[in-house]
Design an enzyme around this catalytic site. Sequence first.
Site, PDB file in Angstrom:
ATOM      1  N   PRO A 142       0.835  -1.211   0.000  1.00 25.86           N
ATOM      2  CA  PRO A 142       0.000   0.000   0.000  1.00 25.86           C
ATOM      3  C   PRO A 142       0.870   1.261   0.000  1.00 25.86           C
ATOM      4  CG  PRO A 142       0.238  -0.774   2.233  1.00 25.86           C
ATOM      5  CD  PRO A 142       1.098  -1.673   1.381  1.00 25.86           C
ATOM      6  N   TRP A 143       0.204   2.422   0.124  1.00 25.07           N
ATOM      7  CA  TRP A 143       0.948   3.682  -0.004  1.00 25.07           C
ATOM      8  C   TRP A 143       1.389   4.274   1.329  1.00 25.07           C
ATOM      9  CZ3 TRP A 143      -2.217   6.670   2.835  1.00 25.07           C
ATOM     10  CH2 TRP A 143      -3.593   6.465   2.759  1.00 25.07           C
ATOM     11  N   LYS A 167       5.193  -5.157  -6.228  1.00 28.37           N
ATOM     12  CA  LYS A 167       4.474  -4.026  -6.846  1.00 28.37           C
ATOM     13  C   LYS A 167       4.018  -3.050  -5.762  1.00 28.37           C
ATOM     14  CE  LYS A 167       0.096  -3.131  -7.824  1.00 28.37           C
ATOM     15  NZ  LYS A 167       0.050  -1.668  -7.676  1.00 28.37           N
ATOM     16  N   SER A 219      -6.048  -2.743   1.780  1.00 26.48           N
ATOM     17  CA  SER A 219      -7.392  -2.615   2.348  1.00 26.48           C
ATOM     18  C   SER A 219      -8.113  -3.967   2.423  1.00 26.48           C
ATOM     19  CB  SER A 219      -8.208  -1.653   1.484  1.00 26.48           C
ATOM     20  OG  SER A 219      -8.355  -2.207   0.197  1.00 26.48           O
ATOM     21  N   ALA A 221     -11.122  -4.489   1.409  1.00 26.44           N
ATOM     22  CA  ALA A 221     -11.860  -4.719   0.154  1.00 26.44           C
ATOM     23  C   ALA A 221     -10.961  -5.410  -0.867  1.00 26.44           C
ATOM     24  CB  ALA A 221     -12.358  -3.386  -0.394  1.00 26.44           C
ATOM     25  N   THR A 222      -9.726  -4.923  -1.031  1.00 29.51           N
ATOM     26  CA  THR A 222      -8.820  -5.555  -1.996  1.00 29.51           C
ATOM     27  C   THR A 222      -8.391  -6.932  -1.500  1.00 29.51           C
ATOM     28  OG1 THR A 222      -8.021  -3.361  -2.607  1.00 29.51           O
ATOM     29  CG2 THR A 222      -6.703  -5.210  -3.333  1.00 29.51           C
ATOM     30  N   GLU A 240      -2.352  -8.801   5.091  1.00 34.67           N
ATOM     31  CA  GLU A 240      -2.252  -7.831   6.194  1.00 34.67           C
ATOM     32  C   GLU A 240      -3.177  -6.684   5.839  1.00 34.67           C
ATOM     33  OE1 GLU A 240      -0.770  -8.219   8.954  1.00 34.67           O
ATOM     34  OE2 GLU A 240       0.575  -9.887   8.547  1.00 34.67           O
ATOM     35  N   CYS A 274      -2.156   1.255   9.567  1.00 31.78           N
ATOM     36  CA  CYS A 274      -3.129   0.181   9.839  1.00 31.78           C
ATOM     37  C   CYS A 274      -3.327   0.027  11.338  1.00 31.78           C
ATOM     38  CB  CYS A 274      -2.660  -1.121   9.212  1.00 31.78           C
ATOM     39  SG  CYS A 274      -0.982  -1.570   9.647  1.00 31.78           S
ATOM     40  N   GLU A 371     -12.988   1.989   9.359  1.00 31.57           N
ATOM     41  CA  GLU A 371     -11.591   2.433   9.475  1.00 31.57           C
ATOM     42  C   GLU A 371     -11.457   3.788   8.782  1.00 31.57           C
ATOM     43  OE1 GLU A 371      -8.575   0.572   6.970  1.00 31.57           O
ATOM     44  OE2 GLU A 371      -7.114   0.778   8.582  1.00 31.57           O
TER      45      GLU A 371
HETATM   46  P1  NAD Z   1      -5.455  -0.835  -1.465  1.00 32.20           P
HETATM   47  O1  NAD Z   1      -6.059  -2.143  -1.092  1.00 32.20           O
HETATM   48  O2  NAD Z   1      -6.289   0.129  -2.224  1.00 32.20           O
HETATM   49  O3  NAD Z   1      -4.148  -1.039  -2.360  1.00 32.20           O
HETATM   50  C1  NAD Z   1      -3.045  -1.784  -1.893  1.00 32.20           C
HETATM   51  C2  NAD Z   1      -2.291  -2.344  -3.091  1.00 32.20           C
HETATM   52  O4  NAD Z   1      -3.126  -3.283  -3.775  1.00 32.20           O
HETATM   53  C3  NAD Z   1      -1.877  -1.318  -4.129  1.00 32.20           C
HETATM   54  O5  NAD Z   1      -0.584  -1.662  -4.603  1.00 32.20           O
HETATM   55  C4  NAD Z   1      -2.911  -1.493  -5.223  1.00 32.20           C
HETATM   56  O6  NAD Z   1      -2.479  -1.079  -6.504  1.00 32.20           O
HETATM   57  C5  NAD Z   1      -3.150  -2.988  -5.177  1.00 32.20           C
HETATM   58  N1  NAD Z   1      -4.449  -3.443  -5.694  1.00 32.20           N
HETATM   59  C6  NAD Z   1      -5.612  -2.749  -5.769  1.00 32.20           C
HETATM   60  N2  NAD Z   1      -6.593  -3.524  -6.272  1.00 32.20           N
HETATM   61  C7  NAD Z   1      -6.039  -4.742  -6.510  1.00 32.20           C
HETATM   62  C8  NAD Z   1      -6.548  -5.988  -6.987  1.00 32.20           C
HETATM   63  N3  NAD Z   1      -7.832  -6.135  -7.342  1.00 32.20           N
HETATM   64  N4  NAD Z   1      -5.715  -7.042  -7.051  1.00 32.20           N
HETATM   65  C9  NAD Z   1      -4.422  -6.926  -6.666  1.00 32.20           C
HETATM   66  N5  NAD Z   1      -3.878  -5.769  -6.212  1.00 32.20           N
HETATM   67  C10 NAD Z   1      -4.676  -4.695  -6.127  1.00 32.20           C
HETATM   68  O7  NAD Z   1      -4.917  -0.226  -0.097  1.00 32.20           O
HETATM   69  P2  NAD Z   1      -4.275   1.204   0.146  1.00 32.20           P
HETATM   70  O8  NAD Z   1      -5.374   2.221   0.060  1.00 32.20           O
HETATM   71  O9  NAD Z   1      -3.058   1.364  -0.702  1.00 32.20           O
HETATM   72  O10 NAD Z   1      -3.765   1.084   1.661  1.00 32.20           O
HETATM   73  C11 NAD Z   1      -4.528   1.431   2.763  1.00 32.20           C
HETATM   74  C12 NAD Z   1      -5.039   0.177   3.453  1.00 32.20           C
HETATM   75  O11 NAD Z   1      -3.956  -0.684   3.773  1.00 32.20           O
HETATM   76  C13 NAD Z   1      -5.706   0.500   4.789  1.00 32.20           C
HETATM   77  O12 NAD Z   1      -6.903  -0.244   4.913  1.00 32.20           O
HETATM   78  C14 NAD Z   1      -4.685   0.024   5.812  1.00 32.20           C
HETATM   79  O13 NAD Z   1      -5.233  -0.306   7.056  1.00 32.20           O
HETATM   80  C15 NAD Z   1      -4.080  -1.143   5.109  1.00 32.20           C
HETATM   81  N6  NAD Z   1      -2.753  -1.470   5.667  1.00 32.20           N
HETATM   82  C16 NAD Z   1      -2.605  -2.611   6.413  1.00 32.20           C
HETATM   83  C17 NAD Z   1      -1.382  -2.923   6.999  1.00 32.20           C
HETATM   84  C18 NAD Z   1      -1.194  -4.182   7.818  1.00 32.20           C
HETATM   85  O14 NAD Z   1      -0.057  -4.579   8.027  1.00 32.20           O
HETATM   86  N7  NAD Z   1      -2.235  -4.828   8.307  1.00 32.20           N
HETATM   87  C19 NAD Z   1      -0.298  -2.071   6.805  1.00 32.20           C
HETATM   88  C20 NAD Z   1      -0.468  -0.920   6.044  1.00 32.20           C
HETATM   89  C21 NAD Z   1      -1.707  -0.632   5.470  1.00 32.20           C
END
Ligand code: NAD
Length: 470
Positions: A142-143, A167, A219, A221-222, A240, A274, A371
């Site tokens: 994630p970012w 990625k 996230s 959802a993903t 995670e 997170c 969240e």
């Molecule tokens: P995101 O799910 O939108 O994206 C994360 C990554 O998944 C990006 O690289 C994105 O391009 C990729 N992605 C998106 N759709 C996809 C698909 N259908 N198939 C495969 N890859 C796909 O999440 P975000 O907005 O970048 O990050 C924020 C979220 O991450 C928050 O919910 C946060 O709590 C969570 N997070 C969790 C942890 C942990 O260790 N538990 C750590 C950091 C962030």
Amino acid sequence: MPDLTMTIAGKPEASKETFPVLNPANGQLIAYAPECTPELLDAAVMSANEAREPWLADPAARSSALLDIAARVEGNVDELAALITEEQGKPLHEAKDELVAAVGDLRYYAGLNVPVDTVADTDDLYVQVLRRPIGAIAAITPWNFPLGTAMSKLAPALAAGCTVVLKPSPYTPLSSLRFGELVRDALPLGVLNVVSGNDSLGSLMTSHPLVRMISFTGSVATGKKIAVTAAADLKRVLLELGGNDPAIVLDDADVDAAADGVFANAFANCGQICVAIKRVYAPKALYGQLVDALADRARAARLGDGRDPGTDIGPLCNPVQRDRIQELVGDALQSGIRVATGGGVTDGPGYFYEPTVLAGLNGHERIVVEEQFGPALPIIEYSDIEEAIAEANDSHYGLGASVWTSDPERGRTLAPQVESGTVWVNTHQAGIPGQPFGGLKWSGIGVEGGPWGMLAYTELQAIHTNRLSH
Ligand code: NAD
């Protein structure tokens, strides 16, 4: 800045297609990143797949490569931290902390061996349990911690003998691309590939037949979509995901000390963690004092560009996230809650939102249940501790939680009642590389950290030998 390249089969790769990366502190273009084509992704996965055998065969080479990578990250901390701040927004000192933790992960896993267990060793029987690396891994990050989350995957995966295609998020690809450039010649060709692209590239990775495991941070959802995709090919998953961490302040807490700890762990990285504290449960007797103490700290925090050394809190990473915070605070305001401080976007360019403390909530507002992932913290009053723990547990999430008390032993005794992967007492987010980190319920599947984090990239194989000759 010069164009950064992907790392595929040990070589630099550009792409005809690119996408813009913006600085969230001012909305300005930093650079264009390569959009990995399906053909280039195929080359990356094939090279990771081909690199498996020699990599698996040489644990000593794996260990020294991880140490080499750690030294290269450490030696380029200033450049990498500046890139993280520019693309993600966090203050420079937080970007450096992220890299220090990343280096710690690399060194920790460099020193860990994949264990072999012997479960029977008699004259006629010898049974060993080996751990085989799963294979080529898709690591998707994630970012919010571009290199922190990357390293908590790469270090244990490479140590276990797996090979990786990484990625990063399309919002923050630059630090990972630069990392790939810096360590390109520290590893055999194909062992680590770094590609960049939009969400659709993530989908291509998770459905690629040569990828045997998806290690994902992002996230819920993903994560759910990835679990569905993985099921079709029975790929292994490490997920995670998000959190909605409660902080439960006990009636014996020192309000100022608790406010310091809660504030730091709720507003670091502008709340985009997170395991940030995302809701606070405070006893009736301390409620007003705690709300005031948190609001004071929020008012005193200096909001600004992360590159400015005076900045305490940077911008949100992207406009989508800023709009989400605005929507959740707006929704809570309609329920008649009180804004103790903050509650609005700031003027000027960049995706800034005022550090916000919300009071008078009933615990059912969206900003308590969902969240928020940003700088707006709801404080909920409770009458007895059982009620507070029940409310904390009444959640789809189960990543982290904390208990704040002047009696740490009391906190430790209460901790197991809270349904989350980690429960802290008088701190939050703290960790050492030897500690597991993961989520219960919707917060994830599997853990990172410690020996468990490395074993997640392996599968058991029993070797059962009948020693009686035939
Ligand atoms: P995101 O799910 O939108 O994206 C994360 C990554 O998944 C990006 O690289 C994105 O391009 C990729 N992605 C998106 N759709 C996809 C698909 N259908 N198939 C495969 N890859 C796909 O999440 P975000 O907005 O970048 O990050 C924020 C979220 O991450 C928050 O919910 C946060 O709590 C969570 N997070 C969790 C942890 C942990 O260790 N538990 C750590 C950091 C962030």
